[in-house]
Design an enzyme around this catalytic site. Structure first.
Site, PDB file in Angstrom:
ATOM      1  N   ASN A 101      -0.700   2.945  11.058  1.00 17.56           N
ATOM      2  CA  ASN A 101      -1.383   3.877  13.275  1.00 17.56           C
ATOM      3  C   ASN A 101      -0.954   2.617  14.054  1.00 17.56           C
ATOM      4  OD1 ASN A 101      -2.637   1.354  11.040  1.00 17.56           O
ATOM      5  ND2 ASN A 101      -4.101   0.735  12.555  1.00 17.56           N
TER       6      ASN A 101
ATOM      7  N   TYR B 265      -8.139 -11.036   1.195  1.00 20.36           N
ATOM      8  CA  TYR B 265      -9.710 -10.031   1.370  1.00 20.36           C
ATOM      9  C   TYR B 265      -9.973 -10.243   0.058  1.00 20.36           C
ATOM     10  CZ  TYR B 265      -7.095  -5.195   1.828  1.00 20.36           C
ATOM     11  OH  TYR B 265      -6.704  -4.484   1.421  1.00 20.36           O
ATOM     12  N   GLU B 266     -10.086  -9.748  -0.646  1.00 15.79           N
ATOM     13  CA  GLU B 266     -10.737  -9.646  -2.335  1.00 15.79           C
ATOM     14  C   GLU B 266     -11.028 -10.381  -3.092  1.00 15.79           C
ATOM     15  OE1 GLU B 266      -8.878  -6.151  -4.675  1.00 15.79           O
ATOM     16  OE2 GLU B 266      -7.485  -6.536  -3.933  1.00 15.79           O
TER      17      GLU B 266
ATOM     18  N   ALA C 170       2.212  -2.700   5.048  1.00 13.44           N
ATOM     19  CA  ALA C 170       1.145  -1.617   6.238  1.00 13.44           C
ATOM     20  C   ALA C 170       0.980  -1.745   6.504  1.00 13.44           C
ATOM     21  CB  ALA C 170       0.749  -0.068   4.630  1.00 13.44           C
TER      22      ALA C 170
ATOM     23  N   HIS D 193      -5.281  -9.000  -3.121  1.00 17.71           N
ATOM     24  CA  HIS D 193      -4.891  -9.595  -1.140  1.00 17.71           C
ATOM     25  C   HIS D 193      -6.310 -10.722  -1.169  1.00 17.71           C
ATOM     26  CE1 HIS D 193      -3.755  -5.233  -0.931  1.00 17.71           C
ATOM     27  NE2 HIS D 193      -2.899  -5.686   0.158  1.00 17.71           N
TER      28      HIS D 193
ATOM     29  N   SER E 111       1.078  -1.588   0.241  1.00 13.42           N
ATOM     30  CA  SER E 111       0.052  -0.344   0.062  1.00 13.42           C
ATOM     31  C   SER E 111       0.936   0.683  -0.346  1.00 13.42           C
ATOM     32  CB  SER E 111      -0.882   0.054   1.376  1.00 13.42           C
ATOM     33  OG  SER E 111      -1.546  -1.187   1.188  1.00 13.42           O
TER      34      SER E 111
ATOM     35  N   MET F  58      -2.394  -7.111   6.220  1.00 17.56           N
ATOM     36  CA  MET F  58      -4.000  -8.244   6.093  1.00 17.56           C
ATOM     37  C   MET F  58      -2.548  -8.583   4.843  1.00 17.56           C
ATOM     38  SD  MET F  58      -6.463  -6.209   6.424  1.00 17.56           S
ATOM     39  CE  MET F  58      -6.982  -4.888   7.473  1.00 17.56           C
ATOM     40  N   SER F  59      -1.311  -9.511   4.681  1.00 18.90           N
ATOM     41  CA  SER F  59      -0.574  -9.755   3.281  1.00 18.90           C
ATOM     42  C   SER F  59       0.760 -10.438   3.825  1.00 18.90           C
ATOM     43  CB  SER F  59      -0.372  -8.770   2.435  1.00 18.90           C
ATOM     44  OG  SER F  59       1.006  -7.757   3.019  1.00 18.90           O
TER      45      SER F  59
ATOM     46  N   HIS G  98      -7.705   3.825   5.429  1.00 14.98           N
ATOM     47  CA  HIS G  98      -7.647   3.493   4.502  1.00 14.98           C
ATOM     48  C   HIS G  98      -6.605   4.653   4.222  1.00 14.98           C
ATOM     49  CE1 HIS G  98      -5.223   1.225   1.739  1.00 14.98           C
ATOM     50  NE2 HIS G  98      -5.749   1.469   0.727  1.00 14.98           N
TER      51      HIS G  98
ATOM     52  N   HIS H 262      -2.392   0.773  -5.156  1.00 13.72           N
ATOM     53  CA  HIS H 262      -1.665  -0.706  -5.409  1.00 13.72           C
ATOM     54  C   HIS H 262      -2.261  -0.515  -7.252  1.00 13.72           C
ATOM     55  CE1 HIS H 262      -1.797  -2.989  -2.571  1.00 13.72           C
ATOM     56  NE2 HIS H 262      -2.111  -2.216  -1.983  1.00 13.72           N
TER      57      HIS H 262
END
Ligand code: HPA
Length: 290
Positions: free
Chosen positions: A248, A95-96, A123, A93, A40, A224-225, A260, A71
Site C-alpha cells: 500500500n 504486536y501479538e 510486507a 509478531h 505476509s 511491523m517486523s 490486511h 502466516h
C-alpha cells in the site's frame, strides 16, 4: 505456545535442545545453508522447495504461533535452487504479544542447525513517493522504531559473555548480496529498488502525520517486523538479505484506508518476481565470498 498480552516476559526462555530434538526427528542431520523467513502472503515460496519435509510450529516446543492471516505456521526443510534451506512459513509478531526472544527463536534454531545466511521477506507501506503497490524493494538499511531488542532479556544477559553494547558500523544488510540481487532481478526483467525500512511495533497502520514524519526521517517503507531478526542474525554472525513488498502506498495528504486483505493481495502478486529471484540468488549467494 501462545502468549497473553502481559505474560510474555514471564514465559520461560525456549530451550534450543528441546526444539532441535523435535525437528531432528523429522529431518535427521539436515543442515541448511539459509534460513528463509516468509512474511505476509509469501508462503507460496515454501511450495517451491524440493524434497521437502514439513514440521508444523505447534509440534516444536517453544515455537511461537501466529494468528495473523497469511502466516501458515510451519517449517519447511529442503532445497531451493539446489541449495539447502530451512523456511519459516509464517512469523509471530511482537504486536501479538511476543517478545523478540520468542519471536526470533526459530531463527536461533536455524543457526544452531548450521544456517549461516538469512533471507527475510515482509510486507510494507511505501513511503518513498516513487514506490507503487506490488513493488519488490531490497532493504539496505533500517530505522528501529520498534525499540524491542532481542538482547533485552535476562536470558541473553545471563548467557552472553562479554555482554557488550552493539555497535552498528558494520552493514546489517550484506552489500555483495544486494548487488547480486540487483543483477539477478535485471536478468529476470525487472529493476529492484533499494530502500530504508522503518519498523514500528504495530499493530496499527500509520496516521497521515506519522507517514509524513517517517518520510522526513528518511524511511522509504514502513512495516511491523524484520528488524529484530536482522539484528539477531548479525549477532549470530549470519549474512542477511531482506526484501519488502510494498502493499500500500502512504498518502500523507489524502485519507486512504489500508487493510490486511489488500496487503495479502499485493504480496501474493509480488511473489511472481520474488520467488524466481530468491531461487536464482541462492546458488550465487552460496558461492559469494565475504
Ligand atoms: N504500515 C505498517 N505496516 C504495514 C503497512 C503499513 O502501511 N503495510 C503493510 N504492512
Amino acid at each position: 505456545m501462545h502468549p497473553t498480552q502481559s505474560d510474555c516476559q514471564s514465559l520461560p526462555h525456549p530451550d534450543l535442545n528441546d526444539a532441535l530434538q523435535e525437528i531432528r526427528a523429522t529431518v535427521g542431520d539436515f543442515s541448511p545453508f539459509a534460513c528463509l523467513i516468509l512474511g505476509s502472503g509469501m508462503g507460496a515460496l515454501a511450495n517451491e522447495i524440493q524434497s521437502s519435509k514439513v514440521v508444523p510450529y505447534r509440534e516444536i516446543p517453544g515455537f511461537p504461533l501466529s494468528h495473523v492471516a497469511g502466516h501458515a505456521g510451519k517449517c519447511v526443510f529442503g532445497y531451493l535452487g539446489g541449495v539447502s534451506v530451512f523456511a519459516l512459513a509464517g512469523r509471530a509478531h511482537l504486536y501479538e504479544g511476543w517478545e523478540p526472544q520468542h519471536s526470533c527463536f526459530p531463527l536461533r534454531c536455524a543457526a544452531a542447525m548450521g544456517a549461516t545466511s538469512l533471507i527475510v521477506s515482509n510486507a510494507s507501506g511505501g513511503i518513498h513517493p516513487r514506490f507503487r503497490s506490488g513493488q519488490v524493494v531490497a532493504i539496505d538499511d533500517h530505522i528501529d522504531w520498534m525499540q524491542r531488542s532481542p538482547f533485552c532479556s535476562r536470558h541473553h544477559r545471563e548467557t552472553t559473555r562479554p555482554l557488550g553494547l552493539h555497535d552498528r558500523h558494520d552493514a546489517l544488510y550484506d552489500a555483495r548480496w544486494l548487488d547480486l540481487a540487483t543483477q539477478e532481478a535485471l536478468q529476470l526483467g525487472f529493476s529492484l529498488h533499494r530502500g530504508t525500512y522503518l519498523a514500528t511495533l504495530g499493530p496499527t497502520y500509520e496516521t497521515r502525520a506519522e507517514y509524513r514524519m517517517f518520510q522526513k526521517w528518511g524511511a522509504d517503507m514502513v512495516g511491523m517486523s524484520t528488524v529484530p531478526e536482522i539484528v539477531l542474525a548479525k549477532h549470530l554472525q549470519m549474512r542477511s538479505l531482506a526484501f519488502s513488498i510494498v502493499t500500500n502506498v502512504a498518502k500523507p495528504d489524502s485519507p486512504t484506508k489500508t487493510d490486511h486483505a489488500e496487503v495479502l493481495d499485493w504480496s501474493q502478486q509480488a511473489q511472481q518476481q520474488l520467488v524466481p529471484l530468491i531461487e536464482k540468488l541462492l546458488p550465487r549467494m552460496q558461492q559469494s565470498p565475504l
